[in-house]
Design a protein around this motif. Structure first.
Motif, PDB file in Angstrom:
ATOM      1  N   LYS A  43     -22.980  -0.241  -2.775  1.00 62.82           N
ATOM      2  CA  LYS A  43     -21.776  -0.997  -3.078  1.00 62.82           C
ATOM      3  C   LYS A  43     -21.043  -1.336  -1.783  1.00 62.82           C
ATOM      4  O   LYS A  43     -20.741  -0.455  -0.981  1.00 62.82           O
ATOM      5  CB  LYS A  43     -20.865  -0.201  -4.011  1.00 62.82           C
ATOM      6  CG  LYS A  43     -19.625  -0.961  -4.471  1.00 62.82           C
ATOM      7  CD  LYS A  43     -18.797  -0.124  -5.426  1.00 62.82           C
ATOM      8  CE  LYS A  43     -17.559  -0.883  -5.882  1.00 62.82           C
ATOM      9  NZ  LYS A  43     -16.732  -0.060  -6.813  1.00 62.82           N
ATOM     10  N   ALA A  44     -20.764  -2.603  -1.585  1.00 67.14           N
ATOM     11  CA  ALA A  44     -20.069  -3.037  -0.371  1.00 67.14           C
ATOM     12  C   ALA A  44     -18.654  -2.472  -0.344  1.00 67.14           C
ATOM     13  O   ALA A  44     -17.999  -2.350  -1.391  1.00 67.14           O
ATOM     14  CB  ALA A  44     -20.014  -4.553  -0.305  1.00 67.14           C
ATOM     15  N   PRO A  45     -18.157  -2.085   0.835  1.00 59.49           N
ATOM     16  CA  PRO A  45     -16.793  -1.564   0.921  1.00 59.49           C
ATOM     17  C   PRO A  45     -15.773  -2.609   0.504  1.00 59.49           C
ATOM     18  O   PRO A  45     -15.979  -3.812   0.720  1.00 59.49           O
ATOM     19  CB  PRO A  45     -16.639  -1.195   2.399  1.00 59.49           C
ATOM     20  CG  PRO A  45     -17.677  -1.998   3.110  1.00 59.49           C
ATOM     21  CD  PRO A  45     -18.816  -2.149   2.152  1.00 59.49           C
ATOM     22  N   LYS A  46     -14.707  -2.163  -0.082  1.00 61.15           N
ATOM     23  CA  LYS A  46     -13.650  -3.071  -0.507  1.00 61.15           C
ATOM     24  C   LYS A  46     -13.015  -3.732   0.704  1.00 61.15           C
ATOM     25  O   LYS A  46     -12.600  -3.057   1.642  1.00 61.15           O
ATOM     26  CB  LYS A  46     -12.589  -2.303  -1.288  1.00 61.15           C
ATOM     27  CG  LYS A  46     -11.483  -3.178  -1.876  1.00 61.15           C
ATOM     28  CD  LYS A  46     -10.494  -2.334  -2.670  1.00 61.15           C
ATOM     29  CE  LYS A  46      -9.382  -3.205  -3.236  1.00 61.15           C
ATOM     30  NZ  LYS A  46      -8.393  -2.395  -4.003  1.00 61.15           N
ATOM     31  N   PRO A  47     -12.953  -5.051   0.735  1.00 62.30           N
ATOM     32  CA  PRO A  47     -12.386  -5.728   1.912  1.00 62.30           C
ATOM     33  C   PRO A  47     -10.896  -5.435   2.054  1.00 62.30           C
ATOM     34  O   PRO A  47     -10.171  -5.318   1.067  1.00 62.30           O
ATOM     35  CB  PRO A  47     -12.634  -7.211   1.619  1.00 62.30           C
ATOM     36  CG  PRO A  47     -12.738  -7.296   0.133  1.00 62.30           C
ATOM     37  CD  PRO A  47     -13.373  -6.013  -0.305  1.00 62.30           C
ATOM     38  N   ASN A  48     -10.469  -5.298   3.300  1.00 66.12           N
ATOM     39  CA  ASN A  48      -9.062  -5.065   3.597  1.00 66.12           C
ATOM     40  C   ASN A  48      -8.395  -6.427   3.765  1.00 66.12           C
ATOM     41  O   ASN A  48      -8.241  -6.943   4.865  1.00 66.12           O
ATOM     42  CB  ASN A  48      -8.930  -4.227   4.865  1.00 66.12           C
ATOM     43  CG  ASN A  48      -7.512  -3.752   5.091  1.00 66.12           C
ATOM     44  OD1 ASN A  48      -6.649  -3.890   4.219  1.00 66.12           O
ATOM     45  ND2 ASN A  48      -7.261  -3.206   6.261  1.00 66.12           N
ATOM     46  N   LEU A  49      -8.033  -7.032   2.634  1.00 72.08           N
ATOM     47  CA  LEU A  49      -7.562  -8.404   2.642  1.00 72.08           C
ATOM     48  C   LEU A  49      -6.228  -8.542   3.369  1.00 72.08           C
ATOM     49  O   LEU A  49      -5.390  -7.642   3.342  1.00 72.08           O
ATOM     50  CB  LEU A  49      -7.424  -8.909   1.200  1.00 72.08           C
ATOM     51  CG  LEU A  49      -8.717  -8.914   0.380  1.00 72.08           C
ATOM     52  CD1 LEU A  49      -8.423  -9.330  -1.058  1.00 72.08           C
ATOM     53  CD2 LEU A  49      -9.752  -9.845   1.003  1.00 72.08           C
ATOM     54  N   ASN A 102       0.838  -1.194   0.000  1.00 74.69           N
ATOM     55  CA  ASN A 102       0.000   0.000   0.000  1.00 74.69           C
ATOM     56  C   ASN A 102       0.876   1.249   0.000  1.00 74.69           C
ATOM     57  O   ASN A 102       1.390   1.661   1.027  1.00 74.69           O
ATOM     58  CB  ASN A 102      -0.918  -0.003   1.231  1.00 74.69           C
ATOM     59  CG  ASN A 102      -1.852   1.194   1.256  1.00 74.69           C
ATOM     60  OD1 ASN A 102      -1.902   1.980   0.300  1.00 74.69           O
ATOM     61  ND2 ASN A 102      -2.594   1.342   2.331  1.00 74.69           N
TER      62      ASN A 102
END
Length: 375
Positions: free
Chosen positions: A209-215, A115
Protein backbone atom coordinates in the motif's frame (compact mmCIF):
# COMPACT_ATOMS: atom_id res chain seq x y z
CA UNK A 1 5.92 -7.24 6.95
CA UNK A 2 7.36 -5.54 3.86
CA UNK A 3 11.01 -6.12 4.73
CA UNK A 4 10.84 -9.27 6.84
CA UNK A 5 11.56 -11.58 3.91
CA UNK A 6 14.73 -9.58 3.30
CA UNK A 7 15.80 -10.01 6.95
CA UNK A 8 15.21 -6.38 7.86
CA UNK A 9 13.88 -4.98 11.13
CA UNK A 10 12.33 -1.52 11.33
CA UNK A 11 12.83 -0.90 15.00
CA UNK A 12 10.00 1.61 15.48
CA UNK A 13 7.49 -0.99 14.28
CA UNK A 14 8.99 -4.43 14.87
CA UNK A 15 10.01 -3.46 18.42
CA UNK A 16 6.86 -1.58 19.31
CA UNK A 17 7.23 -2.51 22.98
CA UNK A 18 10.03 0.06 23.23
CA UNK A 19 7.46 2.82 22.76
CA UNK A 20 5.70 1.68 25.91
CA UNK A 21 8.89 2.27 27.88
CA UNK A 22 9.01 5.97 27.05
CA UNK A 23 10.26 8.81 24.87
CA UNK A 24 8.18 8.02 21.82
CA UNK A 25 9.81 6.18 18.96
CA UNK A 26 13.09 4.40 19.57
CA UNK A 27 14.76 6.04 16.57
CA UNK A 28 13.70 9.49 17.76
CA UNK A 29 15.14 8.63 21.16
CA UNK A 30 18.47 7.65 19.61
CA UNK A 31 18.51 11.05 17.92
CA UNK A 32 17.75 12.99 21.10
CA UNK A 33 20.35 11.01 23.08
CA UNK A 34 22.91 11.98 20.44
CA UNK A 35 22.54 15.70 21.22
CA UNK A 36 24.81 17.44 23.76
CA UNK A 37 23.83 16.79 27.37
CA UNK A 38 23.25 20.49 28.05
CA UNK A 39 20.85 20.90 25.10
CA UNK A 40 17.06 21.10 25.33
CA UNK A 41 16.82 18.16 22.93
CA UNK A 42 18.88 15.88 25.20
CA UNK A 43 16.34 16.43 27.97
CA UNK A 44 13.99 14.34 25.83
CA UNK A 45 16.47 11.45 25.83
CA UNK A 46 15.46 8.36 27.81
CA UNK A 47 18.58 6.35 28.62
CA UNK A 48 16.55 3.32 29.72
CA UNK A 49 14.96 3.18 26.28
CA UNK A 50 18.32 3.73 24.58
CA UNK A 51 19.91 0.84 26.49
CA UNK A 52 16.87 -1.37 25.88
CA UNK A 53 17.09 -0.54 22.17
CA UNK A 54 20.74 -1.59 22.02
CA UNK A 55 19.95 -4.80 23.90
CA UNK A 56 16.89 -5.68 21.81
CA UNK A 57 18.45 -5.35 18.37
CA UNK A 58 19.68 -8.72 17.08
CA UNK A 59 23.04 -8.57 15.35
CA UNK A 60 21.98 -11.18 12.81
CA UNK A 61 19.30 -8.90 11.34
CA UNK A 62 19.50 -5.87 9.13
CA UNK A 63 18.05 -2.62 10.47
CA UNK A 64 16.15 0.36 9.08
CA UNK A 65 16.10 3.50 11.20
CA UNK A 66 13.98 6.34 9.88
CA UNK A 67 12.84 9.46 11.69
CA UNK A 68 12.83 13.14 10.75
CA UNK A 69 14.50 14.09 14.04
CA UNK A 70 17.76 12.56 12.76
CA UNK A 71 18.34 15.78 10.83
CA UNK A 72 18.57 18.01 13.92
CA UNK A 73 21.60 20.27 14.03
CA UNK A 74 22.41 19.27 17.61
CA UNK A 75 22.92 15.60 16.72
CA UNK A 76 26.45 14.28 16.89
CA UNK A 77 26.62 11.62 14.14
CA UNK A 78 29.48 9.98 16.07
CA UNK A 79 27.03 9.20 18.87
CA UNK A 80 24.53 7.77 16.41
CA UNK A 81 27.36 5.68 15.00
CA UNK A 82 28.31 4.40 18.45
CA UNK A 83 24.84 2.87 18.88
CA UNK A 84 25.22 0.86 15.68
CA UNK A 85 28.91 0.01 15.36
CA UNK A 86 30.52 -2.48 15.35
CA UNK A 87 27.42 -4.70 14.91
CA UNK A 88 26.30 -3.10 11.64
CA UNK A 89 27.84 -1.53 8.59
CA UNK A 90 25.74 1.61 8.19
CA UNK A 91 24.46 3.23 5.03
CA UNK A 92 22.95 6.70 5.39
CA UNK A 93 20.35 7.83 2.85
CA UNK A 94 19.57 11.54 2.43
CA UNK A 95 16.78 12.84 0.18
CA UNK A 96 17.50 15.87 -1.98
CA UNK A 97 14.80 18.40 -2.80
CA UNK A 98 15.50 21.79 -4.33
CA UNK A 99 15.97 24.38 -1.62
CA UNK A 100 13.33 26.86 -2.80
CA UNK A 101 10.74 24.05 -2.85
CA UNK A 102 11.87 22.62 0.46
CA UNK A 103 11.67 25.92 2.36
CA UNK A 104 8.08 26.63 1.29
CA UNK A 105 7.12 23.09 2.28
CA UNK A 106 8.88 23.59 5.63
CA UNK A 107 6.84 26.74 6.29
CA UNK A 108 3.56 25.08 5.35
CA UNK A 109 4.27 22.09 7.54
CA UNK A 110 4.99 24.34 10.49
CA UNK A 111 1.76 26.32 9.96
CA UNK A 112 -0.79 23.60 9.22
CA UNK A 113 -4.09 23.90 11.07
CA UNK A 114 -5.55 20.61 9.83
CA UNK A 115 -3.49 18.18 11.91
CA UNK A 116 -4.44 17.81 15.56
CA UNK A 117 -1.55 15.40 16.10
CA UNK A 118 0.95 18.21 15.56
CA UNK A 119 1.95 20.87 18.04
CA UNK A 120 0.88 23.70 15.75
CA UNK A 121 -2.33 21.93 14.83
CA UNK A 122 -3.31 21.90 18.49
CA UNK A 123 -2.40 25.54 19.01
CA UNK A 124 -4.28 26.65 15.91
CA UNK A 125 -7.58 26.09 17.70
CA UNK A 126 -6.79 29.16 19.79
CA UNK A 127 -5.87 32.77 19.23
CA UNK A 128 -2.20 33.68 19.71
CA UNK A 129 -1.18 35.31 22.96
CA UNK A 130 1.42 37.98 23.62
CA UNK A 131 3.88 35.13 24.23
CA UNK A 132 3.29 33.41 20.89
CA UNK A 133 6.46 33.56 18.76
CA UNK A 134 5.91 35.47 15.53
CA UNK A 135 7.31 32.64 13.43
CA UNK A 136 4.44 30.39 14.57
CA UNK A 137 1.78 32.60 13.02
CA UNK A 138 3.53 34.60 10.29
CA UNK A 139 2.68 34.11 6.63
CA UNK A 140 5.59 33.24 4.39
CA UNK A 141 6.34 36.84 3.36
CA UNK A 142 6.78 37.96 6.96
CA UNK A 143 8.35 34.65 8.04
CA UNK A 144 11.00 34.66 5.32
CA UNK A 145 14.10 36.63 6.28
CA UNK A 146 17.72 36.42 5.24
CA UNK A 147 18.66 35.18 8.72
CA UNK A 148 16.08 32.40 8.54
CA UNK A 149 17.16 31.38 5.02
CA UNK A 150 20.81 31.26 6.10
CA UNK A 151 19.99 29.35 9.27
CA UNK A 152 17.82 26.70 7.63
CA UNK A 153 20.24 26.20 4.75
CA UNK A 154 23.10 25.70 7.18
CA UNK A 155 21.30 23.43 9.66
CA UNK A 156 18.17 21.51 8.62
CA UNK A 157 18.33 21.49 4.85
CA UNK A 158 19.49 18.37 3.02
CA UNK A 159 22.95 19.64 2.08
CA UNK A 160 23.82 20.48 5.69
CA UNK A 161 22.52 17.11 6.92
CA UNK A 162 24.44 15.33 4.17
CA UNK A 163 27.72 17.00 5.11
CA UNK A 164 27.30 16.26 8.84
CA UNK A 165 26.77 12.55 8.27
CA UNK A 166 29.26 12.29 5.42
CA UNK A 167 32.00 13.48 7.77
CA UNK A 168 31.40 10.44 10.00
CA UNK A 169 29.92 7.62 7.95
CA UNK A 170 31.70 5.99 5.03
CA UNK A 171 28.60 5.37 2.94
CA UNK A 172 26.16 8.27 2.50
CA UNK A 173 23.81 8.11 -0.47
CA UNK A 174 21.45 10.69 -1.99
CA UNK A 175 17.99 10.15 -3.44
CA UNK A 176 17.32 12.94 -5.90
CA UNK A 177 13.53 13.34 -5.81
CA UNK A 178 13.69 15.27 -9.10
CA UNK A 179 15.20 12.28 -10.88
CA UNK A 180 13.08 9.31 -9.75
CA UNK A 181 9.85 9.87 -11.71
CA UNK A 182 7.92 10.79 -8.56
CA UNK A 183 8.68 7.38 -7.04
CA UNK A 184 10.80 8.10 -3.97
CA UNK A 185 9.56 4.96 -2.22
CA UNK A 186 10.57 2.78 -5.16
CA UNK A 187 13.96 4.47 -5.34
CA UNK A 188 14.48 3.75 -1.64
CA UNK A 189 13.28 0.13 -1.73
CA UNK A 190 14.97 -0.88 -4.96
CA UNK A 191 18.08 1.29 -5.18
CA UNK A 192 19.10 2.25 -1.67
CA UNK A 193 18.19 -0.57 0.73
CA UNK A 194 20.81 -3.30 0.17
CA UNK A 195 19.44 -6.69 -0.85
CA UNK A 196 15.79 -5.72 -0.33
CA UNK A 197 14.83 -7.93 -3.27
CA UNK A 198 11.42 -9.03 -1.99
CA UNK A 199 10.41 -5.55 -0.82
CA UNK A 200 11.37 -4.09 -4.18
CA UNK A 201 9.43 -6.72 -6.07
CA UNK A 202 6.35 -6.20 -3.90
CA UNK A 203 6.49 -2.47 -4.54
CA UNK A 204 6.82 -2.91 -8.29
CA UNK A 205 3.87 -5.33 -8.28
CA UNK A 206 1.72 -2.92 -6.25
CA UNK A 207 1.54 -5.45 -3.41
CA UNK A 208 2.44 -2.72 -0.93
CA UNK A 209 0.00 0.00 0.00
CA UNK A 210 1.44 3.35 -1.04
CA UNK A 211 2.02 5.81 1.82
CA UNK A 212 -0.63 8.45 2.26
CA UNK A 213 0.52 11.62 0.48
CA UNK A 214 1.23 14.64 2.65
CA UNK A 215 -0.96 16.98 0.65
CA UNK A 216 -0.30 20.70 0.59
CA UNK A 217 -2.48 22.72 2.92
CA UNK A 218 -3.57 26.30 2.22
CA UNK A 219 -3.36 28.35 5.40
CA UNK A 220 -4.45 31.65 3.83
CA UNK A 221 -7.80 31.87 5.64
CA UNK A 222 -6.17 31.23 8.99
CA UNK A 223 -3.49 33.82 8.23
CA UNK A 224 -6.17 36.41 7.41
CA UNK A 225 -8.08 35.56 10.59
CA UNK A 226 -4.99 35.87 12.78
CA UNK A 227 -3.88 39.13 11.18
CA UNK A 228 -7.36 40.61 11.58
CA UNK A 229 -7.38 39.47 15.21
CA UNK A 230 -3.98 41.01 15.95
CA UNK A 231 -5.20 44.29 14.41
CA UNK A 232 -8.30 44.18 16.64
CA UNK A 233 -10.81 43.69 13.85
CA UNK A 234 -12.27 40.44 15.24
CA UNK A 235 -14.98 40.98 17.91
CA UNK A 236 -14.74 39.27 21.30
CA UNK A 237 -16.44 35.91 21.51
CA UNK A 238 -15.27 34.65 18.10
CA UNK A 239 -13.01 31.62 18.06
CA UNK A 240 -10.11 31.29 15.66
CA UNK A 241 -11.82 28.35 13.95
CA UNK A 242 -15.08 30.28 13.55
CA UNK A 243 -13.25 33.28 12.11
CA UNK A 244 -11.31 31.39 9.48
CA UNK A 245 -14.37 29.35 8.46
CA UNK A 246 -16.47 32.51 8.15
CA UNK A 247 -13.77 34.18 6.05
CA UNK A 248 -13.51 31.17 3.77
CA UNK A 249 -17.28 30.83 3.38
CA UNK A 250 -17.72 34.50 2.51
CA UNK A 251 -14.79 34.55 0.11
CA UNK A 252 -15.70 31.37 -1.75
CA UNK A 253 -19.50 31.06 -1.41
CA UNK A 254 -20.58 34.70 -1.38
CA UNK A 255 -17.88 36.49 -3.37
CA UNK A 256 -17.29 33.44 -5.60
CA UNK A 257 -13.53 33.80 -5.39
CA UNK A 258 -10.72 31.32 -4.72
CA UNK A 259 -7.86 31.22 -2.24
CA UNK A 260 -5.59 32.62 -4.95
CA UNK A 261 -7.74 35.70 -5.57
CA UNK A 262 -6.55 37.86 -2.69
CA UNK A 263 -4.29 40.88 -3.32
CA UNK A 264 -0.69 39.79 -2.83
CA UNK A 265 2.52 41.14 -1.39
CA UNK A 266 5.62 39.15 -2.28
CA UNK A 267 9.05 38.51 -0.81
CA UNK A 268 11.71 41.13 -1.45
CA UNK A 269 13.92 40.56 -4.46
CA UNK A 270 17.09 40.27 -2.40
CA UNK A 271 15.55 37.31 -0.55
CA UNK A 272 14.56 35.69 -3.82
CA UNK A 273 18.13 36.11 -5.06
CA UNK A 274 19.42 34.42 -1.91
CA UNK A 275 16.99 31.51 -2.34
CA UNK A 276 18.10 31.03 -5.94
CA UNK A 277 21.75 31.24 -4.98
CA UNK A 278 21.44 28.50 -2.36
CA UNK A 279 19.23 26.37 -4.60
CA UNK A 280 21.82 26.41 -7.36
CA UNK A 281 24.67 25.84 -4.94
CA UNK A 282 23.03 22.85 -3.27
CA UNK A 283 22.18 21.10 -6.52
CA UNK A 284 25.64 21.72 -7.92
CA UNK A 285 27.23 20.17 -4.82
CA UNK A 286 24.82 17.33 -4.03
CA UNK A 287 23.98 16.02 -7.50
CA UNK A 288 26.61 17.53 -9.84
CA UNK A 289 25.95 15.26 -12.84
CA UNK A 290 22.21 15.93 -12.64
CA UNK A 291 22.86 19.66 -12.29
CA UNK A 292 24.83 19.65 -15.55
CA UNK A 293 22.15 17.63 -17.36
CA UNK A 294 19.12 18.91 -19.27
CA UNK A 295 17.02 18.32 -16.11
CA UNK A 296 19.34 20.30 -13.86
CA UNK A 297 20.22 23.99 -13.77
CA UNK A 298 18.03 25.02 -16.69
CA UNK A 299 14.95 23.37 -15.21
CA UNK A 300 15.75 24.65 -11.72
CA UNK A 301 15.90 28.25 -12.92
CA UNK A 302 12.71 27.83 -14.93
CA UNK A 303 10.76 26.31 -12.02
CA UNK A 304 12.07 28.95 -9.67
CA UNK A 305 10.57 31.65 -11.84
CA UNK A 306 7.31 29.73 -12.19
CA UNK A 307 6.95 29.31 -8.43
CA UNK A 308 7.65 32.87 -7.32
CA UNK A 309 4.04 33.20 -6.18
CA UNK A 310 4.76 30.60 -3.51
CA UNK A 311 6.65 33.36 -1.70
CA UNK A 312 3.73 35.77 -1.75
CA UNK A 313 1.13 36.34 0.95
CA UNK A 314 -1.99 38.45 1.32
CA UNK A 315 -1.54 42.20 1.08
CA UNK A 316 -3.62 43.02 4.13
CA UNK A 317 -3.63 46.78 3.68
CA UNK A 318 -5.14 46.29 0.23
CA UNK A 319 -7.53 43.56 1.39
CA UNK A 320 -9.05 45.67 4.16
CA UNK A 321 -10.09 48.19 1.52
CA UNK A 322 -11.82 45.58 -0.65
CA UNK A 323 -15.23 43.91 -0.59
CA UNK A 324 -16.26 45.30 2.78
CA UNK A 325 -14.07 42.97 4.84
CA UNK A 326 -13.76 45.26 7.87
CA UNK A 327 -17.53 45.69 8.04
CA UNK A 328 -17.93 41.93 7.68
CA UNK A 329 -15.69 41.22 10.66
CA UNK A 330 -17.93 43.33 12.88
CA UNK A 331 -20.94 41.21 11.95
CA UNK A 332 -19.36 38.01 13.23
CA UNK A 333 -21.00 36.32 16.18
CA UNK A 334 -19.33 33.40 17.89
CA UNK A 335 -20.75 30.31 19.46
CA UNK A 336 -17.84 29.59 21.80
CA UNK A 337 -18.06 31.89 24.78
CA UNK A 338 -14.74 30.67 26.13
CA UNK A 339 -12.70 31.79 23.17
CA UNK A 340 -12.64 35.57 23.44
CA UNK A 341 -9.55 37.68 23.97
CA UNK A 342 -9.99 37.97 27.73
CA UNK A 343 -9.72 34.22 28.19
CA UNK A 344 -7.08 33.36 25.61
CA UNK A 345 -4.45 32.65 28.30
CA UNK A 346 -6.85 30.15 29.87
CA UNK A 347 -7.23 28.41 26.51
CA UNK A 348 -3.50 27.95 26.14
CA UNK A 349 -3.24 26.71 29.74
CA UNK A 350 -5.96 24.16 29.00
CA UNK A 351 -4.13 23.10 25.86
CA UNK A 352 -0.94 22.48 27.82
CA UNK A 353 -2.81 20.24 30.26
CA UNK A 354 -4.23 17.97 27.56
CA UNK A 355 -2.72 14.53 27.20
CA UNK A 356 -2.17 13.77 23.55
CA UNK A 357 0.28 11.80 21.50
CA UNK A 358 2.59 13.70 19.17
CA UNK A 359 4.76 11.43 17.08
CA UNK A 360 7.20 14.12 15.99
CA UNK A 361 8.47 14.86 19.46
CA UNK A 362 7.24 16.80 22.40
CA UNK A 363 8.80 17.49 25.77
CA UNK A 364 5.52 16.83 27.52
CA UNK A 365 5.30 13.43 25.89
CA UNK A 366 8.79 12.46 27.01
CA UNK A 367 8.20 13.67 30.55
CA UNK A 368 4.91 11.82 30.74
CA UNK A 369 6.58 8.54 29.80
CA UNK A 370 9.36 9.09 32.33
CA UNK A 371 6.72 9.56 34.98
CA UNK A 372 5.22 6.23 33.93
CA UNK A 373 8.57 4.48 34.33
CA UNK A 374 9.15 5.79 37.84
CA UNK A 375 5.85 4.26 38.90
Amino acid sequence: DTFQEDNYIIIDYDFNFLRGMGAGRATHNIAMCSCPEDSSEHKKCNMDVLNATKYALPAESNLILSHESLDRECIDPNKVRSVLYPKWDVKVVVTYRRFFEWITSFHKQKHRTDNDHSKHGKKSHFWPTDETPLDEIADIKHWLTSDRINELYGTLYSSAVYHRYNDVFHHVSIINMHDVDDDIVGAFFCDEVPNAVHACEKWKNNDIKAPKPNLAFNAVYDEIAVTAYLQNYIPDGISREEAREAIQNRHEDVLKLTADDFPKACADEDLMDLLLKYSLEAERIMVPAFFESDMGEVVLRSKFEMERDAFCAVDYDALWKQNGWLDFFQTLKGGNAGTNKKTKEKEIAKLKEEVWEEIDDDMEDAQRHRHFIRH
